[in-house]
Design a protein around this motif. Structure first.
Motif, PDB file in Angstrom:
ATOM      1  N   TYR A  74     -21.948  -2.673  34.377  1.00  0.00           N
ATOM      2  CA  TYR A  74     -21.996  -1.228  34.185  1.00  0.00           C
ATOM      3  C   TYR A  74     -20.784  -0.596  34.853  1.00  0.00           C
ATOM      4  N   GLN A  75     -20.094   0.286  34.112  1.00  0.00           N
ATOM      5  CA  GLN A  75     -18.910   0.941  34.638  1.00  0.00           C
ATOM      6  C   GLN A  75     -19.024   2.442  34.441  1.00  0.00           C
ATOM      7  N   ASP A 126     -22.326   3.866  25.961  1.00  0.00           N
ATOM      8  CA  ASP A 126     -23.162   2.832  25.325  1.00  0.00           C
ATOM      9  C   ASP A 126     -24.144   2.231  26.321  1.00  0.00           C
ATOM     10  N   PHE A 127     -24.847   3.115  27.032  1.00  0.00           N
ATOM     11  CA  PHE A 127     -25.756   2.664  28.091  1.00  0.00           C
ATOM     12  C   PHE A 127     -26.920   1.860  27.515  1.00  0.00           C
ATOM     13  N   VAL A 128     -27.202   0.737  28.173  1.00  0.00           N
ATOM     14  CA  VAL A 128     -28.326  -0.128  27.791  1.00  0.00           C
ATOM     15  C   VAL A 128     -29.242  -0.264  29.003  1.00  0.00           C
ATOM     16  N   ASP A 129     -30.532  -0.062  28.800  1.00  0.00           N
ATOM     17  CA  ASP A 129     -31.483  -0.177  29.900  1.00  0.00           C
ATOM     18  C   ASP A 129     -31.420  -1.572  30.522  1.00  0.00           C
ATOM     19  N   PRO A 130     -31.304  -1.663  31.853  1.00  0.00           N
ATOM     20  CA  PRO A 130     -31.285  -2.987  32.499  1.00  0.00           C
ATOM     21  C   PRO A 130     -32.678  -3.599  32.635  1.00  0.00           C
ATOM     22  N   ILE A 131     -33.711  -2.806  32.389  1.00  0.00           N
ATOM     23  CA  ILE A 131     -35.091  -3.262  32.561  1.00  0.00           C
ATOM     24  C   ILE A 131     -35.955  -2.602  31.492  1.00  0.00           C
ATOM     25  N   SER A 132     -37.024  -3.259  31.095  1.00  0.00           N
ATOM     26  CA  SER A 132     -37.898  -2.738  30.038  1.00  0.00           C
ATOM     27  C   SER A 132     -39.135  -2.073  30.636  1.00  0.00           C
ATOM     28  N   PRO A 133     -39.825  -1.214  29.880  1.00  0.00           N
ATOM     29  CA  PRO A 133     -41.081  -0.628  30.375  1.00  0.00           C
ATOM     30  C   PRO A 133     -42.107  -1.694  30.752  1.00  0.00           C
ATOM     31  N   GLU A 134     -42.142  -2.781  29.993  1.00  0.00           N
ATOM     32  CA  GLU A 134     -43.087  -3.854  30.304  1.00  0.00           C
ATOM     33  C   GLU A 134     -42.773  -4.494  31.662  1.00  0.00           C
ATOM     34  N   GLY A 161     -31.849   6.747  30.728  1.00  0.00           N
ATOM     35  CA  GLY A 161     -31.837   5.557  29.890  1.00  0.00           C
ATOM     36  C   GLY A 161     -32.315   5.911  28.494  1.00  0.00           C
ATOM     37  N   SER A 162     -33.098   5.054  27.884  1.00  0.00           N
ATOM     38  CA  SER A 162     -33.606   5.331  26.540  1.00  0.00           C
ATOM     39  C   SER A 162     -34.478   6.576  26.556  1.00  0.00           C
ATOM     40  N   GLY A 163     -34.502   7.295  25.431  1.00  0.00           N
ATOM     41  CA  GLY A 163     -35.288   8.517  25.335  1.00  0.00           C
ATOM     42  C   GLY A 163     -34.520   9.739  25.809  1.00  0.00           C
TER      43      GLY A 163
END
Length: 376
Positions: free
Chosen positions: A2-3, A29-37, A137-139
């Motif tokens: 991540y930069q 282009d941010f991508v979540d490093p962890i999922s809700p699960e 993050g997402s949303g």
């Protein structure tokens, strides 16, 4: 990796401890490093600090983890938020997100708090006393931020755990999308409202209070047997009023109190020791069978690496590079190259240090057996 997509020096000059701001596309282009699960999974662990906040029909409730699996199967579709503190201590991908801010002082960094929010979820309007970067993050979430607290806000306690204020006029009112960053200095009220299921990441920076430093310094003085002397005053004379503290005696006692702070080496040693403590539990897992120095040497000699425990604070003082402070303990070493690897990097390999230096291998073996570094 991540930069950051902005100049951090410019940001510090314009905003740090001055005013809140929104940095659009702070991460591209941010991508979540962890999922809700995965967040739910961490919230089921005994060692992890987590909480669940809901506000159905404007009735606030707060519950602390760990949670059972059945708890999550009964959740409604809106008006709640799941929070995990110090997520960077327990999840490698989350720790990588924190590394984007490595040019800020390690001793100031508190933790990465990760939130999964259902629509209309949040913790209500409140004020924090630390600096925070809130990464969307997402949303999507709508954030409102008010002017600096100068005593004009009325605070209340909701659900016996949530410190909220009654309301505020917004100086920032924006919808954050993936990669956007909201920075909030201490003392500015704020409130997030979730528009659609979303992840958010709060990177907090917290300096110690003056009372913390004084209290901890007293503990340091006692633990290290400093100042174990009584007042010596061979010039004492009689006085007319025995209930009076004479100005001269007050000056002597005040000088006793200040004398502990006159040792620059002691103060520097105390501060580095104190600041190296993590405020949150670490995922420390020492090896069941301690490694020998030969085993650590052979591992490094075979191109293996030693990986630093996520969240571990490793510090040194600029003017003294012979001591390293790790999780509240001081270790001595003479190799500045090793000091740099341990404090400023996450991986130690034979390319970065002199593995033929016995004192370095001795220290590394000690740190591995404490569970602070582990063999890759």
């Amino acid at each position: 990796m991540y930069q950051l997509n902005f100049d951090l020096n410019h940001f510090l000059a314009q905003y740090w401890h001055k005013k809140p701001t929104v940095i659009k596309k702070g991460f591209v282009d941010f991508v979540d490093p962890i999922s809700p699960e995965e967040i739910a999974g961490l919230a089921m662990e005994e060692e992890v600090d987590s909480r669940f906040v809901s506000n159905h029909n404007n009735v606030w409730q707060a519950q602390h983890g760990p949670f059972k699996e059945a708890f999550f199967s009964e959740l409604t579709e809106s008006h709640w938020q799941l929070v995990v503190q110090a997520c960077n201590h327990w999840h490698t991908g989350s720790a990588e997100l924190v590394s984007a801010f490595n040019s800020l002082p390690q001793w100031l960094f508190d933790d990465l708090m990760v939130c999964y929010s259902a629509p209309e979820g949040g913790v209500g309007p409140h004020i924090d006393q630390y600096d925070v970067f809130i990464i969307q993050g997402s949303g999507k979430r709508r954030w409102r931020v008010g002017d600096l607290d100068r005593g004009q806000y009325q605070e209340s306690i909701q659900a016996s755990a949530l410190r909220q204020i009654e309301g505020f006029d917004a100086i920032i009112d924006e919808i954050l999308e993936p990669g956007d960053i909201l920075y909030i200095p201490p003392g500015f009220p704020h409130e997030g409202n979730t528009l659609e299921p979303s992840m958010s990441y709060s990177i907090g920076y917290r300096s110690p209070k003056e009372q913390e430093l004084l209290s901890n310094f007293a503990d340091y003085v006692l633990a290290n047997d400093k100042g174990d002397v009584h007042l010596h005053n061979p010039e004492m004379s009689t006085q007319q009023h025995h209930g009076e503290i004479k100005t001269a005696d007050l000056a002597l006692l005040t000088q006793m109190l200040k004398s502990a702070l006159n040792s620059e080496r002691d103060v520097a040693d105390f501060i580095a020791t104190s600041l190296s403590h993590s405020r949150h539990q670490l995922d420390i897992a020492p090896p069941e069978e301690p490694y020998s120095e030969e085993e650590v040497f052979e591992h490094l000699d075979a191109q293996g690496g030693l990986i630093k425990l996520p969240g571990l604070r490793t510090l040194y003082n600029q003017d003294n590079k012979s001591d390293i402070y790790i999780n509240g303990d001081k270790f001595s070493l003479c190799d500045e190259q090793l000091l740099d690897r341990l404090c400023n990097h996450h991986v130690v390999t034979e390319q970065h240090i002199n593995i033929n230096d016995q004192s370095s291998i001795n220290l590394l073996t000690q740190l591995v057996n404490l569970g602070y570094w582990y063999l890759d």
